[in-house]
Design an enzyme around this catalytic site. Sequence first.
Site, PDB file in Angstrom:
ATOM      1  N   LYS A  42       6.620   3.729  17.742  1.00 27.94           N
ATOM      2  CA  LYS A  42       6.667   5.165  17.326  1.00 27.94           C
ATOM      3  C   LYS A  42       7.053   5.957  18.281  1.00 27.94           C
ATOM      4  CE  LYS A  42       3.021   4.627  13.914  1.00 27.94           C
ATOM      5  NZ  LYS A  42       1.555   4.210  13.642  1.00 27.94           N
TER       6      LYS A  42
ATOM      7  N   ALA B 146       0.772  -1.157  -0.069  1.00 27.23           N
ATOM      8  CA  ALA B 146      -0.202  -0.149   0.095  1.00 27.23           C
ATOM      9  C   ALA B 146       0.917   1.363   0.038  1.00 27.23           C
ATOM     10  CB  ALA B 146      -0.929   0.079   1.062  1.00 27.23           C
TER      11      ALA B 146
ATOM     12  N   GLU C  52      10.213  10.407   8.688  1.00 28.41           N
ATOM     13  CA  GLU C  52       9.056  11.322   9.137  1.00 28.41           C
ATOM     14  C   GLU C  52       7.849  10.275   9.200  1.00 28.41           C
ATOM     15  OE1 GLU C  52       8.395  14.666  10.393  1.00 28.41           O
ATOM     16  OE2 GLU C  52       6.612  13.467  10.946  1.00 28.41           O
TER      17      GLU C  52
HETATM   18  N1  HSE Z   1      -1.025   0.661  11.309  1.00 31.89           N
HETATM   19  C1  HSE Z   1      -0.343   1.758  11.437  1.00 31.89           C
HETATM   20  C2  HSE Z   1      -1.629   2.696  12.022  1.00 31.89           C
HETATM   21  C3  HSE Z   1      -0.130   2.551   9.915  1.00 31.89           C
HETATM   22  O1  HSE Z   1      -2.707   2.157  12.002  1.00 31.89           O
HETATM   23  O2  HSE Z   1      -1.388   3.746  12.501  1.00 31.89           O
HETATM   24  C4  HSE Z   1       0.838   3.653   9.963  1.00 31.89           C
HETATM   25  O3  HSE Z   1       1.922   3.441  11.015  1.00 31.89           O
END
Ligand code: HSE
Length: 336
Positions: free
Chosen positions: A221, A13, A145
């Site tokens: 993250k 994607a 980013e």
């Molecule tokens: N699977 C992740 C989310 C995609 O739902 O935020 C983006 O990092």
Amino acid sequence: MKTIRLSIIGFGAVGQGIANALLQKQEYLESAGLNLKVVAISDSHGACIDLDGVDLEAAIERKKESGSIATSGVMSLEVIRDVDHELVVEVTPTNIDNGEPGLTYMLEAFRHGRHVVTSNKGPLALKYSQLCDEAKKNAVHFRYEATVGGAMPILNLAQDALAGNKIIAIEGILNGTCNYILSRMTEEGLSYQHVLGEAQELGYAETDPTYDVEGIDSACKLVILANSIFGMDVTYNDVEVTGITRITPEALTLAGDEGMVIKLIGEVKDGENGIIKVSPKLVPEQHPLAVGGTLNVALLKTDMAGPVCVTGKGAGSMETASAILSDIIAICKNSH
Ligand code: HSE
């Protein structure tokens, strides 16, 4: 006109989103004096390589029809090593066990003097300092980013727009899939399984959706934020993580009765009372963190600017491509 030759490693994607973005933004890029030429695209089956520029429309079509981009058996690592180009866009699926194959791809790209732009969180959540050291050693750019918050520009916000500020703490929603699930369950009364299926169909969820719902993706993250913004040296294993799988529709209703919503919140704070944690929390309905749908949000506590809040779509093909494109453009502007 400045020409930068790119490879796209991974054509799911996100990879297809970049190809689409490059097609859509051709005129804009030309007017900015940039010719971003994709010379190779690879997936797990092989690659298509064209030094004059891969036909991106045909590539997207081929992937849709046959399930693969490959027109040759050349594999991703060979593309990175042997195809002459300046910038590797590494967008293979995240793996939080050992960061592979993305970790090797990025390290090899650096060793061959190529810049890297990535959306792949696993390698950064496990080997952040090794990756930064290798990029530095080879005098190339490394930008990521898109690894945090999809289209939400948090890293560039903290490092560029808020330069000079001390960032004291960050809290926020860092996973679009969880936010989508919790929002749809709250607003529509839909079941967890049903909404998770929707998030997968819409391409928001990770290849392995347990990464989303168990809080692993948010934790990765948070680690990237901790290392890059706070200068910490932590890995995924340092994060205290609770996901959303045990949140029942009843809990969401009870929260609603009190004017609250339940959100999966990541928090990071350095120093003596340091914290690095992902957990479901009650948030007042009117609070800036109470955003819905696939939105991500981050509240940065700073010493000069005070609280700064940023929100944006945290998942999606074109949204992630937006962050990747901004990194590519930044590298083009800063490299000679
Ligand atoms: N699977 C992740 C989310 C995609 O739902 O935020 C983006 O990092």
